[in-house]
Design an enzyme around this catalytic site. Sequence first.
Site, mmCIF file in Angstrom:
data_model
loop_
_atom_site.group_PDB
_atom_site.id
_atom_site.type_symbol
_atom_site.label_atom_id
_atom_site.label_comp_id
_atom_site.label_asym_id
_atom_site.label_seq_id
_atom_site.Cartn_x
_atom_site.Cartn_y
_atom_site.Cartn_z
ATOM 1 N N ASN A 8 0.868 -1.182 0.000
ATOM 2 C CA ASN A 8 0.000 0.000 0.000
ATOM 3 C C ASN A 8 0.898 1.222 0.000
ATOM 4 O O ASN A 8 1.538 1.522 1.004
ATOM 5 C CB ASN A 8 -0.888 -0.038 1.255
ATOM 6 C CG ASN A 8 -1.683 1.236 1.438
ATOM 7 O OD1 ASN A 8 -1.771 2.072 0.522
ATOM 8 N ND2 ASN A 8 -2.274 1.405 2.617
ATOM 9 N N TRP A 9 0.933 1.909 -1.128
ATOM 10 C CA TRP A 9 1.844 3.055 -1.252
ATOM 11 C C TRP A 9 1.308 4.315 -0.573
ATOM 12 O O TRP A 9 1.995 5.313 -0.505
ATOM 13 C CB TRP A 9 2.122 3.333 -2.724
ATOM 14 C CG TRP A 9 3.029 2.321 -3.371
ATOM 15 C CD1 TRP A 9 3.629 1.251 -2.764
ATOM 16 C CD2 TRP A 9 3.442 2.293 -4.741
ATOM 17 N NE1 TRP A 9 4.391 0.568 -3.678
ATOM 18 C CE2 TRP A 9 4.300 1.180 -4.894
ATOM 19 C CE3 TRP A 9 3.173 3.098 -5.852
ATOM 20 C CZ2 TRP A 9 4.891 0.862 -6.124
ATOM 21 C CZ3 TRP A 9 3.747 2.776 -7.077
ATOM 22 C CH2 TRP A 9 4.600 1.674 -7.205
ATOM 23 N N LYS A 10 0.064 4.297 -0.145
ATOM 24 C CA LYS A 10 -0.543 5.485 0.470
ATOM 25 C C LYS A 10 -0.317 6.693 -0.466
ATOM 26 O O LYS A 10 -0.396 6.523 -1.676
ATOM 27 C CB LYS A 10 0.017 5.688 1.874
ATOM 28 C CG LYS A 10 -0.069 4.382 2.694
ATOM 29 C CD LYS A 10 0.251 4.527 4.140
ATOM 30 C CE LYS A 10 0.098 3.173 4.832
ATOM 31 N NZ LYS A 10 0.313 3.242 6.271
ATOM 32 N N HIS A 94 -9.255 0.950 5.352
ATOM 33 C CA HIS A 94 -7.930 1.131 5.950
ATOM 34 C C HIS A 94 -8.045 2.061 7.156
ATOM 35 O O HIS A 94 -8.843 3.000 7.153
ATOM 36 C CB HIS A 94 -6.957 1.711 4.914
ATOM 37 C CG HIS A 94 -5.546 1.700 5.402
ATOM 38 N ND1 HIS A 94 -5.063 2.657 6.251
ATOM 39 C CD2 HIS A 94 -4.544 0.814 5.192
ATOM 40 C CE1 HIS A 94 -3.801 2.354 6.535
ATOM 41 N NE2 HIS A 94 -3.466 1.257 5.911
ATOM 42 N N GLU A 96 -6.363 4.456 8.171
ATOM 43 C CA GLU A 96 -6.196 5.892 7.898
ATOM 44 C C GLU A 96 -7.490 6.484 7.332
ATOM 45 O O GLU A 96 -7.811 7.645 7.583
ATOM 46 C CB GLU A 96 -4.990 6.104 6.962
ATOM 47 C CG GLU A 96 -3.689 5.892 7.720
ATOM 48 C CD GLU A 96 -2.530 5.382 6.901
ATOM 49 O OE1 GLU A 96 -2.549 5.494 5.662
ATOM 50 O OE2 GLU A 96 -1.579 4.846 7.513
ATOM 51 N N GLU A 166 -4.635 -5.012 10.565
ATOM 52 C CA GLU A 166 -3.611 -3.980 10.729
ATOM 53 C C GLU A 166 -3.844 -3.256 12.050
ATOM 54 O O GLU A 166 -4.649 -2.305 12.103
ATOM 55 C CB GLU A 166 -3.684 -2.981 9.575
ATOM 56 C CG GLU A 166 -3.442 -3.603 8.225
ATOM 57 C CD GLU A 166 -2.952 -2.581 7.220
ATOM 58 O OE1 GLU A 166 -1.857 -2.773 6.693
ATOM 59 O OE2 GLU A 166 -3.642 -1.576 7.005
ATOM 60 N N GLY A 172 3.167 2.368 10.653
ATOM 61 C CA GLY A 172 4.075 3.502 10.475
ATOM 62 C C GLY A 172 4.826 3.882 11.733
ATOM 63 O O GLY A 172 5.433 4.954 11.807
ATOM 64 N N SER A 212 4.175 -2.062 9.989
ATOM 65 C CA SER A 212 5.641 -2.067 10.112
ATOM 66 C C SER A 212 6.283 -3.380 9.670
ATOM 67 O O SER A 212 7.245 -3.845 10.278
ATOM 68 C CB SER A 212 6.068 -1.705 11.546
ATOM 69 O OG SER A 212 5.648 -0.391 11.855
ATOM 70 N N GLY A 233 3.286 -1.163 4.093
ATOM 71 C CA GLY A 233 3.228 0.266 3.769
ATOM 72 C C GLY A 233 4.604 0.763 3.355
ATOM 73 O O GLY A 233 5.053 0.534 2.229
ATOM 74 N N GLY A 234 5.290 1.425 4.269
ATOM 75 C CA GLY A 234 6.565 2.097 3.962
ATOM 76 C C GLY A 234 7.566 1.237 3.214
ATOM 77 O O GLY A 234 8.193 1.693 2.247
#
Length: 250
Positions: A8-10, A94, A96, A166, A172, A212, A233-234
Amino acid sequence: MERVVAGNWKMHHGPSATRAFFRDFQPDLGAAPPTLIVFPPALSLAAAVESRGGRPEVALGVQNLHWEPKGAFTGEISASMALEAGARYALVGHSERRHIFGETDEHVARKVRSAALEGLTPVICVGETLDERRAGRVDEVVLRQLHSALEGLSETPGKRFLVAYEPVWAIGTGETATPEDASAAHGTLRRALHAALGAEWAQRVPLLYGGSVKPENARGLLEADDVDGVLVGGASLDPASFAAIAEAAL
Ligand code: 13P
């Protein structure tokens, strides 16, 4: 069970960074690769479609959608538009979206419904906050989120979907759930799927862990009971680290 590695590149990677990513993404996966999915920003979907060519096969998805097929909804995209643009999956719910943009369980159910009716595979995201974990409410929260999202699938029985656990406190933050924490929550979700949909179907829904995930911890998480894949993610932004995570799923 199908193994899944999703990124997930956000709100990262515009079209040119997307092309550069796919040029450099060269995992060594052999003959039986995991299912690979990338969720770029919607504006980068076309660049991803153009540049993802070659092996391994990478499916694409959108990070969010609106539940209506079209209309006066400034800034939104619909499931059918995402499908036409090359998406096959949709992240729904998600944390967020829930916590920054106020998405409710009801919104999530409507989005799941729309994704499934239009032919996108929903990836239903659930997870508790730190306060909820400290209060011993993990199962209650993830089951409420799951059951509500499943209502969105009532018109499309047999439709494939995925669930991503998640925990909000692990997203993050560099703080990862232990494989045991992930297994415990995934076991709860698996039993709930069993009760709702039957044994055979419960065994077919991939359960992804997200929060993470890095090349260093991916293997341990992927070996945990009931963890069928990861939603990264990151560490999915960098082609080498996403490739290392994909290789950890072999
Ligand atoms: P991080 O891997 O950056 O913690 O993000 C996880 C996530 O939210 C994936 O959807």
